[in-house]
Scaffold this active site. Structure first.
Site, PDB file in Angstrom:
ATOM      1  N   ASP A 254       0.867  -1.182   0.000  1.00 39.76           N
ATOM      2  CA  ASP A 254       0.000   0.000   0.000  1.00 39.76           C
ATOM      3  C   ASP A 254       0.906   1.235   0.000  1.00 39.76           C
ATOM      4  O   ASP A 254       2.145   1.118  -0.129  1.00 39.76           O
ATOM      5  CB  ASP A 254      -0.998  -0.034   1.168  1.00 39.76           C
ATOM      6  CG  ASP A 254      -0.357   0.163   2.538  1.00 39.76           C
ATOM      7  OD1 ASP A 254       0.893   0.251   2.611  1.00 39.76           O
ATOM      8  OD2 ASP A 254      -1.091   0.227   3.536  1.00 39.76           O
TER       9      ASP A 254
ATOM     10  N   CYS B  60       3.153  -3.302   4.057  1.00 38.27           N
ATOM     11  CA  CYS B  60       2.323  -2.154   4.442  1.00 38.27           C
ATOM     12  C   CYS B  60       3.020  -1.464   5.606  1.00 38.27           C
ATOM     13  O   CYS B  60       4.218  -1.692   5.808  1.00 38.27           O
ATOM     14  CB  CYS B  60       0.880  -2.570   4.738  1.00 38.27           C
ATOM     15  SG  CYS B  60       0.629  -3.644   6.148  1.00 38.27           S
TER      16      CYS B  60
ATOM     17  N   THR C 184       2.721  -1.792   8.900  1.00 37.70           N
ATOM     18  CA  THR C 184       3.173  -2.753   9.916  1.00 37.70           C
ATOM     19  C   THR C 184       3.357  -4.164   9.365  1.00 37.70           C
ATOM     20  O   THR C 184       3.961  -5.005  10.036  1.00 37.70           O
ATOM     21  CB  THR C 184       2.110  -2.865  11.030  1.00 37.70           C
ATOM     22  OG1 THR C 184       0.867  -3.276  10.408  1.00 37.70           O
ATOM     23  CG2 THR C 184       1.904  -1.554  11.765  1.00 37.70           C
TER      24      THR C 184
ATOM     25  N   HIS D  29       8.941 -24.633   9.121  1.00 38.48           N
ATOM     26  CA  HIS D  29       7.890 -25.319   9.880  1.00 38.48           C
ATOM     27  C   HIS D  29       6.474 -25.072   9.367  1.00 38.48           C
ATOM     28  O   HIS D  29       5.616 -25.938   9.522  1.00 38.48           O
ATOM     29  CB  HIS D  29       7.957 -24.905  11.358  1.00 38.48           C
ATOM     30  CG  HIS D  29       9.141 -25.486  12.071  1.00 38.48           C
ATOM     31  ND1 HIS D  29       9.299 -25.393  13.442  1.00 38.48           N
ATOM     32  CD2 HIS D  29      10.227 -26.157  11.608  1.00 38.48           C
ATOM     33  CE1 HIS D  29      10.437 -25.995  13.792  1.00 38.48           C
ATOM     34  NE2 HIS D  29      11.022 -26.450  12.692  1.00 38.48           N
TER      35      HIS D  29
ATOM     36  N   HIS E 200       6.037 -31.578  10.303  1.00 38.16           N
ATOM     37  CA  HIS E 200       5.476 -30.241  10.052  1.00 38.16           C
ATOM     38  C   HIS E 200       4.406 -30.274   8.966  1.00 38.16           C
ATOM     39  O   HIS E 200       3.491 -29.460   8.976  1.00 38.16           O
ATOM     40  CB  HIS E 200       6.584 -29.258   9.713  1.00 38.16           C
ATOM     41  CG  HIS E 200       7.606 -29.152  10.805  1.00 38.16           C
ATOM     42  ND1 HIS E 200       7.302 -28.634  12.042  1.00 38.16           N
ATOM     43  CD2 HIS E 200       8.888 -29.557  10.860  1.00 38.16           C
ATOM     44  CE1 HIS E 200       8.359 -28.701  12.810  1.00 38.16           C
ATOM     45  NE2 HIS E 200       9.345 -29.266  12.123  1.00 38.16           N
TER      46      HIS E 200
HETATM   47  C1  RB5 Z   1      -1.861   2.627   6.582  1.00 40.68           C
HETATM   48  O1  RB5 Z   1      -1.854   3.817   7.295  1.00 40.68           O
HETATM   49  C2  RB5 Z   1      -1.645   1.454   7.535  1.00 40.68           C
HETATM   50  O2  RB5 Z   1      -2.770   1.297   8.333  1.00 40.68           O
HETATM   51  C3  RB5 Z   1      -1.352   0.188   6.766  1.00 40.68           C
HETATM   52  O3  RB5 Z   1      -0.251   0.387   5.955  1.00 40.68           O
HETATM   53  C4  RB5 Z   1      -1.016  -1.040   7.598  1.00 40.68           C
HETATM   54  O4  RB5 Z   1      -0.031  -0.777   8.530  1.00 40.68           O
HETATM   55  C5  RB5 Z   1      -2.145  -1.788   8.150  1.00 40.68           C
HETATM   56  O5  RB5 Z   1      -1.988  -2.826   8.773  1.00 40.68           O
END
Ligand code: RB5
Length: 143
Positions: A7, A63, A65, A96, A131
């Site tokens: 994203d 993304c 996180t 695994h 596994h």
């Molecule tokens: C975008 O601001 C953020 O929410 C997205 O990139 C991601 O981290 C969501 O899990």
């Protein structure tokens, strides 16, 4: 073949990873996006569809996180996605869990670490054996 997507929060990392794959002559399909803002579930779905159709065998989803991508990817049949922020998890989710999608967060890992995580993921084979039975148990839940 690798399908890659991000994203807006991880577009920079996506371009860095693409360059890294090109340097190693590893082919990939870029599912975007450079649009901002963008919705990570749309991109996660695109990448996972490439795996479901057999066009790709591995996915990379980036993304902020890595978590939203991972949550979305794991809703799709045949997908085993893992968020990794260090190399140990990346190696063991291949050994695994036979993970087929690596998720990372641009706001969590630097580009150097992201490349090391990627190497650990791409160059580790699934161990199989006991596994396999456990992975089969996960996949049973899709039915
Ligand atoms: C975008 O601001 C953020 O929410 C997205 O990139 C991601 O981290 C969501 O899990």
């Amino acid at each position: 073949m690798i399908a890659i997507g991000s994203d807006h929060a991880a577009a920079s990392l996506r371009h860095i990873v693409k360059e890294y794959l090109e340097d190693q002559e590893i082919p990939y399909i870029d599912c975007g996006t450079d649009e901002s803002p963008s919705d990570y579930p749309v991109i996660a779905k695109e990448v996972c569809k490439k795996i479901q159709s057999g066009e790709a065998d591995t996915g990379i989803l980036l993304c902020g996180t890595g978590i939203g991508m991972c949550m979305t990817a794991n809703k799709m049949k045949g997908i085993r996605a893992a968020v990794c922020s260090e190399t140990y998890s990346a190696k063991f989710t291949r050994l695994h869990n036979d993970a087929n999608v690596l998720c990372m967060g641009e706001r969590v890992v630097g580009s150097g670490l992201a490349k090391e995580i990627l190497d650990a993921f791409l160059f580790t084979e699934f161990e199989g054996g006991r596994h396999q039975r456990r992975v089969d148990m996960i996949m049973e839940l899709e039915k």
